[in-house]
Motif scaffolding. Structure first.
Motif, mmCIF file in Angstrom:
data_model
loop_
_atom_site.group_PDB
_atom_site.id
_atom_site.type_symbol
_atom_site.label_atom_id
_atom_site.label_comp_id
_atom_site.label_asym_id
_atom_site.label_seq_id
_atom_site.Cartn_x
_atom_site.Cartn_y
_atom_site.Cartn_z
ATOM 1 N N TRP A 28 0.842 -1.202 0.000
ATOM 2 C CA TRP A 28 0.000 0.000 0.000
ATOM 3 C C TRP A 28 0.873 1.246 0.000
ATOM 4 N N CYS A 29 1.859 1.278 0.896
ATOM 5 C CA CYS A 29 2.715 2.451 1.009
ATOM 6 C C CYS A 29 3.501 2.683 -0.287
ATOM 7 N N ASP A 39 10.875 12.684 -4.077
ATOM 8 C CA ASP A 39 11.212 12.756 -2.656
ATOM 9 C C ASP A 39 10.762 11.518 -1.876
ATOM 10 N N MET A 40 9.947 10.680 -2.486
ATOM 11 C CA MET A 40 9.479 9.454 -1.829
ATOM 12 C C MET A 40 10.126 8.198 -2.427
ATOM 13 N N ALA A 41 11.142 8.375 -3.269
ATOM 14 C CA ALA A 41 11.755 7.240 -3.965
ATOM 15 C C ALA A 41 12.371 6.228 -3.009
ATOM 16 N N GLU A 42 13.072 6.704 -1.988
ATOM 17 C CA GLU A 42 13.708 5.778 -1.038
ATOM 18 C C GLU A 42 12.658 5.010 -0.247
ATOM 19 N N CYS A 43 11.609 5.681 0.149
ATOM 20 C CA CYS A 43 10.511 5.017 0.862
ATOM 21 C C CYS A 43 9.898 3.928 -0.015
ATOM 22 N N LEU A 44 9.652 4.270 -1.261
ATOM 23 C CA LEU A 44 9.081 3.309 -2.204
ATOM 24 C C LEU A 44 9.989 2.089 -2.355
ATOM 25 N N CYS A 86 10.109 5.576 6.876
ATOM 26 C CA CYS A 86 8.690 5.936 6.896
ATOM 27 C C CYS A 86 8.353 6.898 8.030
ATOM 28 N N GLU A 87 9.060 6.782 9.155
ATOM 29 C CA GLU A 87 8.820 7.684 10.287
ATOM 30 C C GLU A 87 9.028 9.147 9.903
ATOM 31 N N GLN A 88 9.806 9.399 8.874
ATOM 32 C CA GLN A 88 10.128 10.759 8.465
ATOM 33 C C GLN A 88 9.023 11.426 7.650
ATOM 34 N N HIS A 93 -0.041 6.256 5.036
ATOM 35 C CA HIS A 93 0.549 4.972 4.658
ATOM 36 C C HIS A 93 1.942 4.815 5.254
ATOM 37 N N CYS A 94 2.713 5.883 5.312
ATOM 38 C CA CYS A 94 4.056 5.825 5.913
ATOM 39 C C CYS A 94 3.963 5.609 7.419
ATOM 40 N N GLN A 95 3.035 6.289 8.051
ATOM 41 C CA GLN A 95 2.876 6.120 9.495
ATOM 42 C C GLN A 95 2.397 4.710 9.848
ATOM 43 N N ALA A 96 1.572 4.120 8.985
ATOM 44 C CA ALA A 96 1.142 2.739 9.208
ATOM 45 C C ALA A 96 2.340 1.798 9.145
ATOM 46 N N CYS A 97 3.221 2.020 8.178
ATOM 47 C CA CYS A 97 4.442 1.206 8.082
ATOM 48 C C CYS A 97 5.305 1.384 9.323
ATOM 49 N N ALA A 98 5.499 2.630 9.732
ATOM 50 C CA ALA A 98 6.345 2.919 10.886
ATOM 51 C C ALA A 98 5.820 2.248 12.148
ATOM 52 N N GLU A 99 4.513 2.016 12.219
ATOM 53 C CA GLU A 99 3.911 1.351 13.372
ATOM 54 C C GLU A 99 4.034 -0.168 13.296
ATOM 55 N N ILE A 100 3.801 -0.732 12.122
ATOM 56 C CA ILE A 100 3.739 -2.186 11.961
ATOM 57 C C ILE A 100 5.122 -2.825 11.811
ATOM 58 N N LEU A 101 6.020 -2.184 11.104
ATOM 59 C CA LEU A 101 7.296 -2.814 10.764
ATOM 60 C C LEU A 101 8.189 -3.147 11.954
#
Length: 112
Positions: A28-29, A39-44, A86-88, A93-101
């Motif tokens: 999803w993220c 600016d979201m390439a690394e996250c992706l 993702c915390e950054q 969707h990023c915050q969900a990753c930062a919580e679950i991962l």
């Protein structure tokens, strides 16, 4: 949804469950980040790595592969790196990753 496989230890079952959850949230993220520019390439990239490693880890654990510990360690490392990235970002969707991962990383390390 808890996986209830005959013959899997509690650690393996938890690892499978959290890996499936991590793969889903990272898919999803990654999809959402694709629409947010460079600016979201690394996250992706990190989310795609986690989605692939987590789904592989879940499959290997389910069949009690001889390689599941090594893949679980790699998955944990990727989860930690992705959660840090993702915390950054303030996107849901990023915050969900930062919580679950971090939970996935911990369960992978416990299983390995």
């Amino acid at each position: 949804m808890a996986v209830q496989q005959i013959g899997l230890s509690d650690e393996m079952e938890e690892c499978v469950d959290t890996c499936i959850e991590a793969a889903e949230v990272c898919e999803w993220c990654a999809d959402e980040c694709a629409g947010h520019g460079e600016d979201m390439a690394e996250c992706l990239r990190l989310c795609r790595d986690v989605a692939d490693l987590a789904s592989l880890c879940a499959r290997l654990c389910t069949r009690d592969s001889a390689f599941n510990s090594q893949v679980a360690e790699a998955c944990a490392d990727a989860c930690e790196a992705c959660a840090e990235e993702c915390e950054q970002h303030d996107h849901d969707h990023c915050q969900a990753c930062a919580e679950i991962l971090p939970r996935c990383a911990e369960s992978c390390r416990n299983m390995a």
